[in-house]
Design a protein around this motif. Structure first.
Motif, PDB file in Angstrom:
ATOM      1  N   UNK A 198       2.337 -28.995 -13.506  1.00  0.00           N
ATOM      2  CA  UNK A 198       1.501 -29.844 -14.378  1.00  0.00           C
ATOM      3  C   UNK A 198       0.340 -30.449 -13.600  1.00  0.00           C
ATOM      4  N   UNK A 199      -0.777 -30.651 -14.310  1.00  0.00           N
ATOM      5  CA  UNK A 199      -1.963 -31.217 -13.684  1.00  0.00           C
ATOM      6  C   UNK A 199      -1.823 -32.718 -13.480  1.00  0.00           C
ATOM      7  N   UNK A 200      -2.647 -33.283 -12.622  1.00  0.00           N
ATOM      8  CA  UNK A 200      -2.632 -34.716 -12.367  1.00  0.00           C
ATOM      9  C   UNK A 200      -4.018 -35.158 -11.922  1.00  0.00           C
ATOM     10  N   UNK A 201      -4.279 -36.467 -12.045  1.00  0.00           N
ATOM     11  CA  UNK A 201      -5.555 -37.040 -11.632  1.00  0.00           C
ATOM     12  C   UNK A 201      -5.379 -37.701 -10.268  1.00  0.00           C
ATOM     13  N   UNK A 202      -6.319 -37.458  -9.373  1.00  0.00           N
ATOM     14  CA  UNK A 202      -6.293 -38.092  -8.059  1.00  0.00           C
ATOM     15  C   UNK A 202      -6.936 -39.469  -8.209  1.00  0.00           C
ATOM     16  N   UNK A 203      -6.161 -40.501  -7.863  1.00  0.00           N
ATOM     17  CA  UNK A 203      -6.654 -41.876  -7.997  1.00  0.00           C
ATOM     18  C   UNK A 203      -6.721 -42.537  -6.624  1.00  0.00           C
ATOM     19  N   UNK A 204      -7.674 -43.430  -6.474  1.00  0.00           N
ATOM     20  CA  UNK A 204      -7.790 -44.196  -5.227  1.00  0.00           C
ATOM     21  C   UNK A 204      -8.407 -43.413  -4.089  1.00  0.00           C
ATOM     22  N   UNK A 205      -9.041 -42.297  -4.378  1.00  0.00           N
ATOM     23  CA  UNK A 205      -9.677 -41.518  -3.322  1.00  0.00           C
ATOM     24  C   UNK A 205     -11.101 -42.010  -3.110  1.00  0.00           C
ATOM     25  N   UNK A 206     -11.501 -42.169  -1.868  1.00  0.00           N
ATOM     26  CA  UNK A 206     -12.857 -42.613  -1.560  1.00  0.00           C
ATOM     27  C   UNK A 206     -13.640 -41.446  -0.987  1.00  0.00           C
ATOM     28  N   UNK A 207     -14.922 -41.414  -1.354  1.00  0.00           N
ATOM     29  CA  UNK A 207     -15.803 -40.359  -0.853  1.00  0.00           C
ATOM     30  C   UNK A 207     -16.401 -40.799   0.471  1.00  0.00           C
ATOM     31  N   UNK A 208     -16.456 -39.894   1.408  1.00  0.00           N
ATOM     32  CA  UNK A 208     -17.032 -40.191   2.714  1.00  0.00           C
ATOM     33  C   UNK A 208     -18.029 -39.089   3.045  1.00  0.00           C
ATOM     34  N   UNK A 209     -19.252 -39.488   3.364  1.00  0.00           N
ATOM     35  CA  UNK A 209     -20.290 -38.519   3.711  1.00  0.00           C
ATOM     36  C   UNK A 209     -20.257 -38.287   5.215  1.00  0.00           C
ATOM     37  N   UNK A 210     -20.156 -37.043   5.609  1.00  0.00           N
ATOM     38  CA  UNK A 210     -20.102 -36.691   7.027  1.00  0.00           C
ATOM     39  C   UNK A 210     -21.406 -36.009   7.387  1.00  0.00           C
ATOM     40  N   UNK A 211     -22.091 -36.541   8.422  1.00  0.00           N
ATOM     41  CA  UNK A 211     -23.337 -35.918   8.868  1.00  0.00           C
ATOM     42  C   UNK A 211     -23.096 -35.270  10.225  1.00  0.00           C
ATOM     43  N   UNK A 212     -23.599 -34.063  10.414  1.00  0.00           N
ATOM     44  CA  UNK A 212     -23.357 -33.387  11.688  1.00  0.00           C
ATOM     45  C   UNK A 212     -24.207 -33.971  12.815  1.00  0.00           C
ATOM     46  N   UNK A 213     -23.654 -33.926  14.021  1.00  0.00           N
ATOM     47  CA  UNK A 213     -24.390 -34.387  15.210  1.00  0.00           C
ATOM     48  C   UNK A 213     -25.220 -33.209  15.709  1.00  0.00           C
ATOM     49  N   UNK A 214     -26.505 -33.430  16.041  1.00  0.00           N
ATOM     50  CA  UNK A 214     -27.330 -32.303  16.514  1.00  0.00           C
ATOM     51  C   UNK A 214     -26.807 -31.772  17.834  1.00  0.00           C
ATOM     52  N   UNK A 215     -26.821 -30.465  17.963  1.00  0.00           N
ATOM     53  CA  UNK A 215     -26.305 -29.811  19.159  1.00  0.00           C
ATOM     54  C   UNK A 215     -27.410 -29.735  20.202  1.00  0.00           C
ATOM     55  N   UNK A 216     -27.157 -30.289  21.378  1.00  0.00           N
ATOM     56  CA  UNK A 216     -28.140 -30.310  22.451  1.00  0.00           C
ATOM     57  C   UNK A 216     -27.654 -29.389  23.565  1.00  0.00           C
ATOM     58  N   UNK A 217     -28.351 -28.260  23.768  1.00  0.00           N
ATOM     59  CA  UNK A 217     -27.926 -27.256  24.735  1.00  0.00           C
ATOM     60  C   UNK A 217     -28.061 -27.767  26.161  1.00  0.00           C
ATOM     61  N   UNK A 218     -29.147 -28.480  26.459  1.00  0.00           N
ATOM     62  CA  UNK A 218     -29.427 -28.923  27.829  1.00  0.00           C
ATOM     63  C   UNK A 218     -28.358 -29.921  28.296  1.00  0.00           C
ATOM     64  N   UNK A 219     -28.069 -30.936  27.441  1.00  0.00           N
ATOM     65  CA  UNK A 219     -27.081 -31.955  27.826  1.00  0.00           C
ATOM     66  C   UNK A 219     -25.666 -31.371  27.848  1.00  0.00           C
ATOM     67  N   UNK A 220     -25.444 -30.370  27.015  1.00  0.00           N
ATOM     68  CA  UNK A 220     -24.112 -29.772  26.976  1.00  0.00           C
ATOM     69  C   UNK A 220     -23.820 -29.034  28.287  1.00  0.00           C
ATOM     70  N   UNK A 221     -24.851 -28.411  28.894  1.00  0.00           N
ATOM     71  CA  UNK A 221     -24.665 -27.709  30.158  1.00  0.00           C
ATOM     72  C   UNK A 221     -24.413 -28.690  31.305  1.00  0.00           C
ATOM     73  N   UNK A 222     -24.993 -29.915  31.226  1.00  0.00           N
ATOM     74  CA  UNK A 222     -24.801 -30.923  32.272  1.00  0.00           C
ATOM     75  C   UNK A 222     -23.406 -31.536  32.195  1.00  0.00           C
ATOM     76  N   UNK A 223     -22.776 -31.454  31.035  1.00  0.00           N
ATOM     77  CA  UNK A 223     -21.398 -31.988  30.904  1.00  0.00           C
ATOM     78  C   UNK A 223     -21.340 -33.293  30.162  1.00  0.00           C
ATOM     79  N   UNK A 224     -22.094 -33.442  29.124  1.00  0.00           N
ATOM     80  CA  UNK A 224     -22.015 -34.660  28.305  1.00  0.00           C
ATOM     81  C   UNK A 224     -23.371 -35.160  27.892  1.00  0.00           C
ATOM     82  N   UNK A 225     -23.423 -36.304  27.176  1.00  0.00           N
ATOM     83  CA  UNK A 225     -24.677 -36.868  26.675  1.00  0.00           C
ATOM     84  C   UNK A 225     -25.282 -37.829  27.661  1.00  0.00           C
TER      85      UNK A 225
END
Length: 164
Positions: free
Chosen positions: A137-164
């Motif tokens: 049987x179907x059901x309604x999801x109650x009490x769920x909150x929406x969360x917007x997730x934004x991606x972190x930009x990928x930095x090739x130079x800092x990634x090679x050095x080992x961190x930000x």
């Protein structure tokens, strides 16, 4: 050298006795009674060489068609090419055990007979047919909150050095 094609070839593990099941064969093996029409499982006991079926029949289920002094006649289906042949073999009782393939059916039959008897006493007619499980049987999801997730930009130079 090429492998042999003998009667017991490739049965080293197939016919080996199970762990902690070596030694004397239990008396129940010999005292059990088999009736014509019963279902039995062919399970080869490697310790007994007499009356041993071919490795093909190991693990197969068949019906008893003959009972002799020390052996059981078992009827087993075998696929040969595109057809299925009913093979009749004699197997000693050490290599046979009662099958549980009809256990669920017998329990269901007894339960249905009881249900029918109860319904007849109440004066009702019931159906004992098995019904497939329908969709959940179907059901309604109650009490769920929406969360917007934004991606972190990928930095090739800092990634090679080992961190930000």
């Amino acid at each position: 050298m090429p492998a042999g094609h003998g009667l017991r070839s490739r049965t080293r593990d197939l016919f080996a006795r199970p762990f902690r099941k070596k030694g004397y064969i239990a008396l129940t093996t010999y005292l059990r009674t088999y009736k014509i029409g019963e279902y039995v499982d062919v399970k080869v006991n490697g310790a007994v060489h007499k009356g041993m079926p071919h490795k093909f029949y190991h693990g197969r289920t068949g019906r008893v068609w003959n009972v002799t002094k020390r052996a059981i006649g078992v009827e087993i289906n075998k696929q040969v090419g595109g057809r299925i042949i009913r093979k009749r073999i004699h197997v000693r009782v050490e290599h046979v055990q009662p099958s549980r393939c009809t256990e669920e059916f017998r329990l269901r039959k007894a339960k249905n007979d009881q249900l029918k008897a109860d319904a007849k006493a109440r004066g009702e007619v019931i159906s004992t047919k098995r019904q497939p499980a329908g969709p959940k049987p179907g059901f309604m999801v109650e009490g769920a909150t929406l969360e917007t997730v934004t991606p972190i930009p990928y930095d090739v130079v800092n990634d090679l050095k080992g961190g930000y």
